[in-house]
Design an enzyme around this catalytic site. Structure first.
Site, PDB file in Angstrom:
ATOM      1  N   SER A   1       0.873  -1.174   0.000  1.00  0.00           N
ATOM      2  CA  SER A   1       0.000   0.000   0.000  1.00  0.00           C
ATOM      3  C   SER A   1       0.904   1.217   0.000  1.00  0.00           C
ATOM      4  O   SER A   1       2.069   1.123   0.397  1.00  0.00           O
ATOM      5  CB  SER A   1      -0.858  -0.008   1.273  1.00  0.00           C
ATOM      6  OG  SER A   1      -1.504   1.246   1.435  1.00  0.00           O
TER       7      SER A   1
ATOM      8  N   TYR B   1      -2.398  -1.376  10.241  1.00  0.00           N
ATOM      9  CA  TYR B   1      -2.356  -1.504   8.775  1.00  0.00           C
ATOM     10  C   TYR B   1      -1.028  -0.990   8.238  1.00  0.00           C
ATOM     11  O   TYR B   1      -0.379  -1.641   7.407  1.00  0.00           O
ATOM     12  CB  TYR B   1      -3.536  -0.719   8.185  1.00  0.00           C
ATOM     13  CG  TYR B   1      -3.712  -0.846   6.693  1.00  0.00           C
ATOM     14  CD1 TYR B   1      -4.343  -1.962   6.138  1.00  0.00           C
ATOM     15  CD2 TYR B   1      -3.274   0.151   5.836  1.00  0.00           C
ATOM     16  CE1 TYR B   1      -4.532  -2.072   4.771  1.00  0.00           C
ATOM     17  CE2 TYR B   1      -3.462   0.051   4.461  1.00  0.00           C
ATOM     18  CZ  TYR B   1      -4.088  -1.066   3.936  1.00  0.00           C
ATOM     19  OH  TYR B   1      -4.273  -1.170   2.587  1.00  0.00           O
TER      20      TYR B   1
END
Ligand SMILES: NC(=O)c1ccc[n+]([C@@H]2O[C@H](COP(=O)([O-])OP(=O)(O)OC[C@H]3O[C@@H](n4cnc5c(N)ncnc54)[C@H](O)[C@@H]3O)[C@@H](O)[C@H]2O)c1
Length: 258
Positions: free
Chosen positions: A146, A159
């Site tokens: 990401s 995350y």
């Protein structure tokens, strides 16, 4: 440039998180370019439907229920692939979840879940599929990182940690398995219109449309991504055009990180 460079005829391509969003779009694209796609997900209903839809269009697809956090599920996938195809050429480790919380507010079980699905899952499935890939001359592994694996973000502590882990795990795997002719790369999407992104608006108590608009607004290309935008990058990394590309990350984010 000839279209054939992207053909993956008869390659066995495994996609995790294939029932939705980026995984689904990638499974569809990999099927369109001729591969035999194996869709893995915990969502049996949507995963089966995705595989059925592809088969009805004349493509080759199979759904296997697999929780990537479970060793026994990953081992069972290995056994089924060995029996049915005898090989695996492409592995897209893509399943991931997000919890929009800082470390103080985040419950321990949510930390464990985010890290287990997004990071440990990459380790587990790779552990069981790399030997099969290596035994057949090599292949390509693509892990979903990401933008938030390369920089920090707000209210997403677990995350960000998991995705940074995926980025460096990718490099470690590339070093270890390059000699087996296995390329390992990471795709780092920016905000992409999927159920995961829409759910973030809910988690943050924000209005969905406003959240999606603001997520796209400050990018040079001034929009959020489509799942297909990300799938296109995965196809490049899976294809022979990326034959000397390993241990790196491809950022696909409309210029957001720039
Ligand atoms: N959408 C974005 O803006 C964005 C941005 C950067 C990175 N990503 C990453 O892209 C990947 C795909 O996300 P998406 O946006 O398509 O999300 P999504 O929610 O649409 O799809 C994720 C899929 O993963 C499956 N899944 C969840 N836990 C699983 C498990 N334990 N085992 C197997 N499958 C499981 C879900 O059932 C779902 O089908 C994730 O790793 C996510 O972190 C997404």
């Amino acid at each position: 440039m000839g279209h054939d460079y992207f053909q993956l005829t008869n390659k066995v391509c495994v996609v995790t998180g294939a029932a939705s969003g980026i995984g689904l779009a990638t499974a569809n694209l990999l099927a369109e370019v001729g591969s035999k796609v194996v869709l893995l997900d915990i969502n049996e209903e949507s995963g089966k439907k995705a595989a059925d839809d592809l088969n009805k269009q004349g493509f080759s697809a199979q759904f296997i229920k697999c929780d990537v956090t479970k060793s026994e599920d990953c081992q069972s996938v290995h056994q089924q692939l060995e029996e049915e195809y005898g090989k695996v050429d492409v592995l897209f480790n893509n399943a991931g979840i997000i919890r929009r919380k800082n470390v103080v507010d985040l419950e321990e079980h949510d930390w464990d879940l985010v890290v287990d699905v997004s990071l440990k899952g990459v380790y587990l499935l790779s552990k069981y599929l790399i030997p099969l890939m290596a035994a057949n001359g090599g292949g390509s592994i693509i892990n979903t990182g990401s933008g938030w694996g390369l920089k920090g973000g707000d209210q997403a502590a677990a995350y960000c940690a998991a995705k940074a882990g995926v980025v460096n795990l990718t490099k470690a795997m590339a070093i270890d398995h390059g000699p087996q002719n296995i390329r390992v790369n990471c795709i780092c999407p920016g905000d992409t219109d999927t159920p995961l992104l829409r759910d973030e608006a809910k988690q943050l108590n924000l209005q969905e449309d406003a959240f999606l608009t603001s997520s796209g607004a400050d990018r040079p290309l001034a929009r959020i991504g489509t799942p297909r935008d990300i799938a296109n990058g995965v196809l490049f990394l899976a294809s022979e055009l990326a034959s000397w590309v390993t241990g790196t990350e491809l950022v696909v984010d409309g210029g957001g990180l720039a």
